[in-house]
Design a protein around this motif. Structure first.
Motif, PDB file in Angstrom:
ATOM      1  N   GLU A  79       0.850  -1.206   0.000  1.00 27.27           N
ATOM      2  CA  GLU A  79       0.000   0.000   0.000  1.00 27.27           C
ATOM      3  C   GLU A  79       0.881   1.250   0.000  1.00 27.27           C
ATOM      4  N   ARG A  80       0.264   2.377  -0.352  1.00 28.04           N
ATOM      5  CA  ARG A  80       1.056   3.606  -0.429  1.00 28.04           C
ATOM      6  C   ARG A  80       1.380   4.129   0.967  1.00 28.04           C
ATOM      7  N   PRO A  81       2.496   4.862   1.092  1.00 30.74           N
ATOM      8  CA  PRO A  81       2.882   5.402   2.405  1.00 30.74           C
ATOM      9  C   PRO A  81       1.770   6.225   3.038  1.00 30.74           C
ATOM     10  N   GLY A  82       1.653   6.085   4.349  1.00 34.68           N
ATOM     11  CA  GLY A  82       0.612   6.797   5.087  1.00 34.68           C
ATOM     12  C   GLY A  82      -0.640   5.969   5.297  1.00 34.68           C
ATOM     13  N   THR A  83      -0.727   4.805   4.678  1.00 35.52           N
ATOM     14  CA  THR A  83      -1.894   3.931   4.809  1.00 35.52           C
ATOM     15  C   THR A  83      -1.748   3.041   6.042  1.00 35.52           C
ATOM     16  N   ILE A  84      -2.850   2.847   6.746  1.00 33.77           N
ATOM     17  CA  ILE A  84      -2.902   1.866   7.834  1.00 33.77           C
ATOM     18  C   ILE A  84      -3.452   0.567   7.265  1.00 33.77           C
ATOM     19  N   VAL A  85      -2.772  -0.529   7.549  1.00 31.54           N
ATOM     20  CA  VAL A  85      -3.251  -1.852   7.131  1.00 31.54           C
ATOM     21  C   VAL A  85      -3.324  -2.740   8.371  1.00 31.54           C
ATOM     22  N   VAL A  86      -4.483  -3.324   8.613  1.00 30.27           N
ATOM     23  CA  VAL A  86      -4.654  -4.261   9.718  1.00 30.27           C
ATOM     24  C   VAL A  86      -4.754  -5.661   9.141  1.00 30.27           C
ATOM     25  N   ASP A  87      -3.786  -6.493   9.490  1.00 28.49           N
ATOM     26  CA  ASP A  87      -3.772  -7.897   9.083  1.00 28.49           C
ATOM     27  C   ASP A  87      -4.349  -8.700  10.233  1.00 28.49           C
ATOM     28  N   THR A  88      -5.629  -9.062  10.116  1.00 27.37           N
ATOM     29  CA  THR A  88      -6.294  -9.719  11.243  1.00 27.37           C
ATOM     30  C   THR A  88      -5.777 -11.140  11.477  1.00 27.37           C
ATOM     31  N   ALA A  89      -5.278 -11.796  10.424  1.00 28.12           N
ATOM     32  CA  ALA A  89      -4.786 -13.166  10.581  1.00 28.12           C
ATOM     33  C   ALA A  89      -3.534 -13.215  11.447  1.00 28.12           C
ATOM     34  N   ARG A 119     -12.041  -1.368   3.022  1.00 32.95           N
ATOM     35  CA  ARG A 119     -11.293  -0.108   2.915  1.00 32.95           C
ATOM     36  C   ARG A 119     -12.146   1.014   3.474  1.00 32.95           C
ATOM     37  N   ALA A 120     -11.511   1.910   4.192  1.00 30.66           N
ATOM     38  CA  ALA A 120     -12.238   3.017   4.813  1.00 30.66           C
ATOM     39  C   ALA A 120     -11.245   4.131   5.121  1.00 30.66           C
ATOM     40  N   ASP A 121     -11.651   5.050   5.981  1.00 29.59           N
ATOM     41  CA  ASP A 121     -10.802   6.174   6.367  1.00 29.59           C
ATOM     42  C   ASP A 121     -10.937   6.431   7.861  1.00 29.59           C
ATOM     43  N   ILE A 122      -9.907   7.053   8.428  1.00 28.58           N
ATOM     44  CA  ILE A 122      -9.987   7.546   9.802  1.00 28.58           C
ATOM     45  C   ILE A 122     -10.644   8.924   9.734  1.00 28.58           C
ATOM     46  N   ALA A 123     -11.885   8.997  10.179  1.00 31.40           N
ATOM     47  CA  ALA A 123     -12.654  10.233  10.048  1.00 31.40           C
ATOM     48  C   ALA A 123     -12.639  11.076  11.316  1.00 31.40           C
ATOM     49  N   ARG A 124     -12.175  10.495  12.409  1.00 35.76           N
ATOM     50  CA  ARG A 124     -12.186  11.228  13.675  1.00 35.76           C
ATOM     51  C   ARG A 124     -11.133  10.638  14.597  1.00 35.76           C
ATOM     52  N   LYS A 125     -10.556  11.480  15.452  1.00 34.30           N
ATOM     53  CA  LYS A 125      -9.590  11.049  16.464  1.00 34.30           C
ATOM     54  C   LYS A 125     -10.025  11.620  17.815  1.00 34.30           C
ATOM     55  N   TYR A 165     -11.519   6.601  14.722  1.00 35.75           N
ATOM     56  CA  TYR A 165     -12.850   6.163  14.312  1.00 35.75           C
ATOM     57  C   TYR A 165     -12.862   5.855  12.819  1.00 35.75           C
ATOM     58  N   ILE A 166     -13.318   4.657  12.468  1.00 36.85           N
ATOM     59  CA  ILE A 166     -13.294   4.182  11.084  1.00 36.85           C
ATOM     60  C   ILE A 166     -14.642   4.468  10.423  1.00 36.85           C
ATOM     61  N   PHE A 167     -14.586   5.259   9.349  1.00 36.25           N
ATOM     62  CA  PHE A 167     -15.780   5.576   8.555  1.00 36.25           C
ATOM     63  C   PHE A 167     -15.583   5.034   7.143  1.00 36.25           C
ATOM     64  N   GLN A 168     -16.662   4.539   6.551  1.00 40.46           N
ATOM     65  CA  GLN A 168     -16.631   4.041   5.179  1.00 40.46           C
ATOM     66  C   GLN A 168     -17.697   4.772   4.372  1.00 40.46           C
ATOM     67  N   ASP A 169     -17.255   5.438   3.301  1.00 40.84           N
ATOM     68  CA  ASP A 169     -18.171   6.229   2.453  1.00 40.84           C
ATOM     69  C   ASP A 169     -18.951   7.241   3.294  1.00 40.84           C
ATOM     70  N   GLY A 170     -18.254   7.834   4.269  1.00 35.63           N
ATOM     71  CA  GLY A 170     -18.860   8.876   5.081  1.00 35.63           C
ATOM     72  C   GLY A 170     -19.742   8.382   6.213  1.00 35.63           C
ATOM     73  N   ARG A 171     -19.845   7.080   6.396  1.00 35.25           N
ATOM     74  CA  ARG A 171     -20.713   6.538   7.443  1.00 35.25           C
ATOM     75  C   ARG A 171     -19.880   5.806   8.491  1.00 35.25           C
ATOM     76  N   ASP A 172     -20.272   5.970   9.747  1.00 33.72           N
ATOM     77  CA  ASP A 172     -19.561   5.343  10.855  1.00 33.72           C
ATOM     78  C   ASP A 172     -19.749   3.831  10.797  1.00 33.72           C
ATOM     79  N   VAL A 211      -6.463  12.897  10.567  1.00 31.30           N
ATOM     80  CA  VAL A 211      -7.820  12.577  10.094  1.00 31.30           C
ATOM     81  C   VAL A 211      -7.760  12.495   8.567  1.00 31.30           C
ATOM     82  N   GLY A 212      -8.448  11.524   8.016  1.00 24.07           N
ATOM     83  CA  GLY A 212      -8.427  11.295   6.577  1.00 24.07           C
ATOM     84  C   GLY A 212      -7.483  10.179   6.150  1.00 24.07           C
TER      85      GLY A 212
END
Length: 218
Positions: A79-89, A119-125, A165-172, A211-212
């Motif tokens: 992924e591009r720099p600045g991206t958070i990736v969570v590998d649940t496995a 895929r989503a975004d960090i919309a709030r801290k 806080y993880i938001f996807q397409d503007g929704r919590d 944020v973002g």
């Protein structure tokens, strides 16, 4: 018949055997294993944070899996720099860096049936956030019911020292990256769906991402 000399020798030998027998019955002191030693860099990384609004105690490193200490690694995500990736496995969170590197954190994830991916975004801290359990949690968990209107921030708050806080397409999505004081839960599937980091790690991550920030949970 024993002569006086041989009798004295016999008695002396018997006394020696008695002493040995008593020694054999005595309880020896238990061997206490030595305290494990840790790299001073990790001791400092997970030291107490007394200047926080609610002072954070040092992490007991004996209870945190060494494989899940925070560290820089070669980026496995692409992924591009600045991206958070969570590998649940593997129970890792990666913050992708420049030049093929990533900062890797150990995480705890949601129990089976309470996980989210995409895929989503960090919309709030938030620092020392209020925890408001979802309505369905209030219904199924009597311990959550008293906090239906929100639990103030603090060391006992389930969100810990920070929340992203993880938001996807503007929704919590209702899912969070958040802190925990329990190092033994890192590397496990224990929460109700959110991704938990030890408090020192979520504080570190909070300072690094705005944020973002894009996030991918796989």
């Amino acid at each position: 018949m024993l002569t006086p000399l041989s009798r004295r020798g016999f008695l002396a030998g018997a006394a020696s055997l008695g002493a040995l027998a008593l020694a054999g019955c005595a309880t020896t002191s238990e061997q206490v294993p030595p305290e494990p030693s840790f790299d001073p860099a990790y001791v400092q990384m997970y030291a107490a944070l007394p200047l926080e609004k609610f002072p954070v105690p040092a992490v007991d490193l004996r209870r945190l899996k060494p494989t899940h200490f925070r560290q820089y690694v070669a980026d496995p995500t692409g992924e591009r720099p600045g991206t958070i990736v969570v590998d649940t496995a593997s129970r890792y969170l990666y913050l992708v860096q420049e030049e093929g590197q990533a900062l890797r954190y150990g995480v705890g994830i949601g129990r089976e049936g309470f996980a989210w991916s995409g895929r989503a975004d960090i919309a709030r801290k938030a620092m020392w956030p209020t925890w408001t359990p979802p309505a369905e949690m209030v219904l199924r968990d009597p311990a959550a019911a008293p906090w239906a209107n929100g639990m103030p921030g603090g060391l006992d708050n389930p969100l810990g020292a920070r929340a992203l806080y993880i938001f996807q397409d503007g929704r919590d999505t209702i899912f969070r990256l958040h802190g925990t004081p329990d190092p033994s839960s890192i590397g496990e599937a224990v929460s109700s769906g959110c991704v938990r980091l030890i408090n020192q790690d979520i504080i570190d991550l909070y300072q690094r991402v705005p944020v973002g920030t894009p996030i991918l949970v796989v």
